[in-house]
Scaffold this motif. Structure first.
Motif, short mmCIF file in Angstrom:
data_model
loop_
_atom_site.label_atom_id
_atom_site.label_comp_id
_atom_site.label_asym_id
_atom_site.label_seq_id
_atom_site.Cartn_x
_atom_site.Cartn_y
_atom_site.Cartn_z
N SER A 154 13.80 5.88 5.98
CA SER A 154 13.87 7.18 5.33
C SER A 154 15.18 7.89 5.66
O SER A 154 15.62 7.87 6.81
CB SER A 154 12.72 8.09 5.79
N LEU A 155 15.76 8.52 4.65
CA LEU A 155 16.93 9.38 4.85
C LEU A 155 16.52 10.83 5.01
O LEU A 155 17.16 11.58 5.75
CB LEU A 155 17.89 9.25 3.67
N GLU A 156 15.47 11.22 4.27
CA GLU A 156 14.93 12.58 4.32
C GLU A 156 13.43 12.49 4.08
O GLU A 156 12.97 11.57 3.40
CB GLU A 156 15.51 13.47 3.20
N VAL A 157 12.69 13.45 4.59
CA VAL A 157 11.28 13.59 4.27
C VAL A 157 10.98 15.07 4.11
O VAL A 157 11.68 15.92 4.67
CB VAL A 157 10.34 12.97 5.34
N GLY A 158 9.93 15.38 3.35
CA GLY A 158 9.56 16.78 3.20
C GLY A 158 8.35 16.95 2.32
O GLY A 158 7.89 16.01 1.66
N TRP A 159 7.84 18.18 2.34
CA TRP A 159 6.69 18.57 1.51
C TRP A 159 7.22 19.28 0.27
O TRP A 159 8.07 20.16 0.37
CB TRP A 159 5.79 19.52 2.30
N TYR A 160 6.68 18.91 -0.90
CA TYR A 160 7.15 19.47 -2.17
C TYR A 160 5.97 19.89 -3.03
O TYR A 160 5.00 19.14 -3.18
CB TYR A 160 7.98 18.43 -2.93
N ALA A 161 6.10 21.07 -3.62
CA ALA A 161 5.10 21.54 -4.58
C ALA A 161 5.16 20.65 -5.82
O ALA A 161 6.25 20.20 -6.21
CB ALA A 161 5.37 23.00 -4.96
N PRO A 162 4.01 20.37 -6.45
CA PRO A 162 4.02 19.48 -7.63
C PRO A 162 4.97 19.93 -8.73
O PRO A 162 5.52 19.09 -9.44
CB PRO A 162 2.56 19.53 -8.11
N ALA B 277 0.85 -1.19 0.00
CA ALA B 277 0.00 0.00 0.00
C ALA B 277 0.88 1.24 0.00
O ALA B 277 1.97 1.24 0.57
CB ALA B 277 -0.91 0.00 1.22
N SER B 278 0.40 2.28 -0.67
CA SER B 278 1.12 3.55 -0.77
C SER B 278 0.16 4.69 -0.53
O SER B 278 -1.06 4.54 -0.67
CB SER B 278 1.72 3.72 -2.17
N ALA B 279 0.73 5.84 -0.21
CA ALA B 279 -0.07 7.03 0.06
C ALA B 279 0.48 8.23 -0.69
O ALA B 279 1.66 8.55 -0.56
CB ALA B 279 -0.10 7.32 1.56
N VAL B 280 -0.38 8.86 -1.47
CA VAL B 280 -0.06 10.15 -2.06
C VAL B 280 -0.69 11.15 -1.10
O VAL B 280 -1.91 11.32 -1.07
CB VAL B 280 -0.62 10.29 -3.49
N VAL B 281 0.16 11.76 -0.27
CA VAL B 281 -0.31 12.65 0.79
C VAL B 281 -0.20 14.09 0.29
O VAL B 281 0.88 14.54 -0.09
CB VAL B 281 0.51 12.47 2.08
N VAL B 282 -1.33 14.78 0.29
CA VAL B 282 -1.39 16.17 -0.20
C VAL B 282 -1.86 17.05 0.95
O VAL B 282 -2.90 16.78 1.57
CB VAL B 282 -2.36 16.28 -1.40
N ASN B 283 -1.10 18.11 1.23
CA ASN B 283 -1.50 19.02 2.31
C ASN B 283 -2.38 20.15 1.77
O ASN B 283 -2.68 20.20 0.57
CB ASN B 283 -0.28 19.56 3.07
N GLY B 284 -2.79 21.05 2.64
CA GLY B 284 -3.69 22.15 2.27
C GLY B 284 -3.12 23.09 1.23
O GLY B 284 -3.87 23.75 0.51
N ALA B 285 -1.80 23.17 1.14
CA ALA B 285 -1.14 24.02 0.14
C ALA B 285 -0.93 23.29 -1.18
O ALA B 285 -0.35 23.84 -2.11
CB ALA B 285 0.21 24.51 0.69
N LEU C 174 3.84 7.97 -11.95
CA LEU C 174 2.57 7.36 -12.32
C LEU C 174 1.58 7.44 -11.16
O LEU C 174 0.44 7.87 -11.32
CB LEU C 174 2.78 5.89 -12.73
N ARG C 175 2.02 7.05 -9.96
CA ARG C 175 1.11 7.05 -8.82
C ARG C 175 0.69 8.46 -8.43
O ARG C 175 -0.48 8.70 -8.13
CB ARG C 175 1.74 6.31 -7.64
N ILE C 176 1.60 9.40 -8.49
CA ILE C 176 1.26 10.79 -8.16
C ILE C 176 0.31 11.36 -9.21
O ILE C 176 -0.74 11.93 -8.86
CB ILE C 176 2.54 11.65 -8.04
N GLU C 177 0.65 11.20 -10.48
CA GLU C 177 -0.17 11.78 -11.54
C GLU C 177 -1.57 11.19 -11.59
O GLU C 177 -2.55 11.91 -11.76
CB GLU C 177 0.53 11.63 -12.89
N THR C 178 -1.68 9.87 -11.43
CA THR C 178 -3.01 9.25 -11.48
C THR C 178 -3.85 9.66 -10.28
O THR C 178 -5.08 9.73 -10.37
CB THR C 178 -2.93 7.72 -11.57
#
Length: 166
Positions: free
Chosen positions: A122-130, A24-32, A142-146
């Motif tokens: 994990s070596l690093e984690v962070g929030w990134y604009a598309p 299972a995977s998660a495409v996590v999107v925040n309010g921004a 593929l997973r992000i775009e779909t």
């Protein structure tokens, strides 16, 4: 967290031979509109949070657990976003095919600032604009775009479709 006792036991029996596993995977999107990504410790690549579904665990539960274990962020699943079988090879010679189910998730209130390296996966984690994502392989894209392009209907690989390797 690494390899579970369940998978380690299977590997003792089959060695590096092909192993089919549910994941299972998660495409996590925040309010921004930013995406939560991790840089994996096993291969150094950027990825959405993901992992193997434990015996008896529902896929959505596994996605929520994996996000928290890998990034420290608590999320809520909004919808099923896609499903596909994809092959993966590891540096140690292990071969797997994952039946991967991915979900659109949102951070729980107050969790957007919680992103951190939370385990040894994990070596690093962070929030990134598309539009400003770190380098991603075709399967991650593929997973992000779909997920981002999808509506209420989940994406799935059609019969005979080639899904990129991880």
């Amino acid at each position: 967290m690494g390899v579970s006792d369940y998978i380690a036991g299977l590997r003792k029996q089959i060695g590096h031979d092909l192993l089919m596993l549910p994941s299972a995977s998660a495409v996590v999107v925040n309010g921004a509109g930013e995406l939560l990504l991790q840089r994996r410790s096993d291969d150094g690549r950027w990825s959405i949070p993901s992992g193997v579904i434990d015996p008896g665990e529902q896929p959505a539960e596994a996605a929520v657990r994996e996000v928290f274990e890998e990034t420290g962020v608590r999320v809520t699943v909004e919808r099923l976003a896609g499903v596909a079988l994809h092959p993966t090879g590891y540096p140690n010679g292990d071969r797997c095919e994952y039946l991967n189910v991915w979900f659109l998730c949102r951070p729980e209130p107050g969790q957007e600032g919680a992103a951190r390296v939370a385990d040894d996966e994990s070596l690093e984690v962070g929030w990134y604009a598309p539009g400003a994502l770190p380098p991603l392989n075709d399967y991650e894209r593929l997973r992000i775009e779909t997920t981002l392009d999808g509506g209420e209907t989940a994406w799935f690989a059609r019969s005979g479709a080639d899904v990129p390797m991880r």
